[in-house]
Scaffold this motif. Structure first.
Motif, PDB file in Angstrom:
ATOM      1  N   UNK A   4       0.838  -1.188   0.000  1.00  0.00           N
ATOM      2  CA  UNK A   4       0.000   0.000   0.000  1.00  0.00           C
ATOM      3  C   UNK A   4       0.876   1.242   0.000  1.00  0.00           C
ATOM      4  N   UNK A   5       0.547   2.179  -0.865  1.00  0.00           N
ATOM      5  CA  UNK A   5       1.298   3.425  -0.934  1.00  0.00           C
ATOM      6  C   UNK A   5       0.329   4.592  -0.836  1.00  0.00           C
ATOM      7  N   UNK A   6       0.528   5.429   0.178  1.00  0.00           N
ATOM      8  CA  UNK A   6      -0.322   6.603   0.374  1.00  0.00           C
ATOM      9  C   UNK A   6       0.322   7.824  -0.266  1.00  0.00           C
ATOM     10  N   UNK A   7      -0.534   8.784  -0.596  1.00  0.00           N
ATOM     11  CA  UNK A   7      -0.063  10.063  -1.109  1.00  0.00           C
ATOM     12  C   UNK A   7      -1.090  11.127  -0.792  1.00  0.00           C
ATOM     13  N   UNK A   8      -0.676  12.386  -0.886  1.00  0.00           N
ATOM     14  CA  UNK A   8      -1.625  13.487  -0.738  1.00  0.00           C
ATOM     15  C   UNK A   8      -1.563  14.242   0.570  1.00  0.00           C
ATOM     16  N   UNK A   9      -0.720  13.831   1.495  1.00  0.00           N
ATOM     17  CA  UNK A   9      -0.615  14.564   2.747  1.00  0.00           C
ATOM     18  C   UNK A   9       0.017  15.928   2.547  1.00  0.00           C
ATOM     19  N   UNK A  10       0.010  16.730   3.599  1.00  0.00           N
ATOM     20  CA  UNK A  10       0.628  18.039   3.517  1.00  0.00           C
ATOM     21  C   UNK A  10       0.251  18.910   4.688  1.00  0.00           C
ATOM     22  N   UNK A  11       0.615  20.180   4.588  1.00  0.00           N
ATOM     23  CA  UNK A  11       0.310  21.161   5.621  1.00  0.00           C
ATOM     24  C   UNK A  11      -0.698  22.155   5.092  1.00  0.00           C
ATOM     25  N   UNK A  12      -1.775  22.341   5.830  1.00  0.00           N
ATOM     26  CA  UNK A  12      -2.836  23.254   5.412  1.00  0.00           C
ATOM     27  C   UNK A  12      -3.296  24.062   6.612  1.00  0.00           C
ATOM     28  N   UNK A  13      -4.153  25.032   6.340  1.00  0.00           N
ATOM     29  CA  UNK A  13      -4.740  25.837   7.408  1.00  0.00           C
ATOM     30  C   UNK A  13      -6.109  25.272   7.783  1.00  0.00           C
ATOM     31  N   UNK A  14      -6.548  25.603   8.962  1.00  0.00           N
ATOM     32  CA  UNK A  14      -7.863  25.181   9.418  1.00  0.00           C
ATOM     33  C   UNK A  14      -8.925  25.653   8.427  1.00  0.00           C
ATOM     34  N   UNK A  15      -9.835  24.753   8.102  1.00  0.00           N
ATOM     35  CA  UNK A  15     -10.887  25.059   7.152  1.00  0.00           C
ATOM     36  C   UNK A  15     -10.580  24.601   5.735  1.00  0.00           C
ATOM     37  N   UNK A  16      -9.321  24.296   5.482  1.00  0.00           N
ATOM     38  CA  UNK A  16      -8.935  23.838   4.152  1.00  0.00           C
ATOM     39  C   UNK A  16      -9.314  22.377   3.934  1.00  0.00           C
ATOM     40  N   UNK A  17      -9.037  21.918   2.725  1.00  0.00           N
ATOM     41  CA  UNK A  17      -9.316  20.529   2.355  1.00  0.00           C
ATOM     42  C   UNK A  17      -8.050  19.850   1.852  1.00  0.00           C
ATOM     43  N   UNK A  18      -8.035  18.536   1.983  1.00  0.00           N
ATOM     44  CA  UNK A  18      -6.969  17.703   1.439  1.00  0.00           C
ATOM     45  C   UNK A  18      -7.585  16.412   0.941  1.00  0.00           C
ATOM     46  N   UNK A  19      -6.930  15.806  -0.031  1.00  0.00           N
ATOM     47  CA  UNK A  19      -7.382  14.506  -0.535  1.00  0.00           C
ATOM     48  C   UNK A  19      -6.231  13.522  -0.456  1.00  0.00           C
ATOM     49  N   UNK A  20      -6.426  12.480   0.295  1.00  0.00           N
ATOM     50  CA  UNK A  20      -5.434  11.423   0.399  1.00  0.00           C
ATOM     51  C   UNK A  20      -5.787  10.302  -0.568  1.00  0.00           C
ATOM     52  N   UNK A  21      -4.765   9.650  -1.069  1.00  0.00           N
ATOM     53  CA  UNK A  21      -4.967   8.517  -1.963  1.00  0.00           C
ATOM     54  C   UNK A  21      -4.123   7.341  -1.496  1.00  0.00           C
ATOM     55  N   UNK A  22      -4.610   6.159  -1.796  1.00  0.00           N
ATOM     56  CA  UNK A  22      -3.884   4.946  -1.447  1.00  0.00           C
ATOM     57  C   UNK A  22      -4.028   3.962  -2.606  1.00  0.00           C
ATOM     58  N   UNK A  23      -2.906   3.446  -3.045  1.00  0.00           N
ATOM     59  CA  UNK A  23      -2.909   2.481  -4.137  1.00  0.00           C
ATOM     60  C   UNK A  23      -2.383   1.144  -3.630  1.00  0.00           C
ATOM     61  N   UNK A  24      -3.111   0.086  -3.911  1.00  0.00           N
ATOM     62  CA  UNK A  24      -2.713  -1.260  -3.507  1.00  0.00           C
ATOM     63  C   UNK A  24      -2.150  -2.012  -4.694  1.00  0.00           C
ATOM     64  N   UNK A  25      -1.100  -2.762  -4.446  1.00  0.00           N
ATOM     65  CA  UNK A  25      -0.512  -3.598  -5.493  1.00  0.00           C
ATOM     66  C   UNK A  25      -0.152  -4.950  -4.889  1.00  0.00           C
ATOM     67  N   UNK A  26       0.243  -5.858  -5.751  1.00  0.00           N
ATOM     68  CA  UNK A  26       0.552  -7.205  -5.286  1.00  0.00           C
ATOM     69  C   UNK A  26      -0.690  -8.068  -5.383  1.00  0.00           C
ATOM     70  N   UNK A  27      -0.959  -8.880  -4.344  1.00  0.00           N
ATOM     71  CA  UNK A  27      -2.111  -9.779  -4.332  1.00  0.00           C
ATOM     72  C   UNK A  27      -3.364  -9.036  -3.908  1.00  0.00           C
ATOM     73  N   UNK A  28      -3.672  -7.991  -4.659  1.00  0.00           N
ATOM     74  CA  UNK A  28      -4.795  -7.135  -4.278  1.00  0.00           C
ATOM     75  C   UNK A  28      -6.143  -7.837  -4.403  1.00  0.00           C
ATOM     76  N   UNK A  29      -6.183  -8.993  -5.035  1.00  0.00           N
ATOM     77  CA  UNK A  29      -7.449  -9.723  -5.182  1.00  0.00           C
ATOM     78  C   UNK A  29      -7.989 -10.207  -3.837  1.00  0.00           C
TER      79      UNK A  29
END
Length: 118
Positions: A4-29
């Motif tokens: 599993x690999x996450x992405x999309x984190x960061x530093x923001x101000x209160x009230x802002x938005x962020x979108x995190x993503x996670x991609x699975x590989x390998x025996x994802x079935x």
């Protein structure tokens, strides 16, 4: 094995938005559930949101319900966490998790930092 690999984190101000993503590989079935957990400094890891592939059901922690949305990505074996109206209490390392049931996760990502300043 599933990676599993996450992405999309960061530093923001209160009230802002962020979108995190996670991609699975390998025996994802073997995956039927993916989730997000988070761990703030000096606190226990806590559940944030989960989704079950086979039913499409979603689950949320009370603290994020109405602000966060977990969704399956258009790319195979990906999941997103849309986080709106962020506040300082949302500051944490966010971990993606995957498993065959929403109550059991065998695979974990390395985490992505989310920092919200007030």
């Amino acid at each position: 094995q599933v990676q599993l690999v996450e992405s999309g984190g960061g530093s923001v101000r209160a009230g802002d938005s962020l979108r995190l993503s996670c991609a699975a590989s390998g025996r994802a079935s073997v995956i039927d559930a993916m989730a997000w957990f988070r761990q703030a400094p000096e606190k226990e890891r806590e559940f944030v949101a989960a989704t079950k592939w086979s039913s499409g059901k979603t689950y949320y922690a009370h603290s994020v319900r109405g602000r966060f949305t977990i969704s399956r990505g258009s790319a195979e074996n990906t999941v997103h966490l849309q986080m709106n109206s962020l506040n300082a209490e949302d500051t944490a390392i966010y971990y993606c998790a995957a498993g065959d049931h929403v109550d059991s996760y065998d695979y974990w990502g390395q985490g992505t930092q989310v920092t919200v300043s007030s």
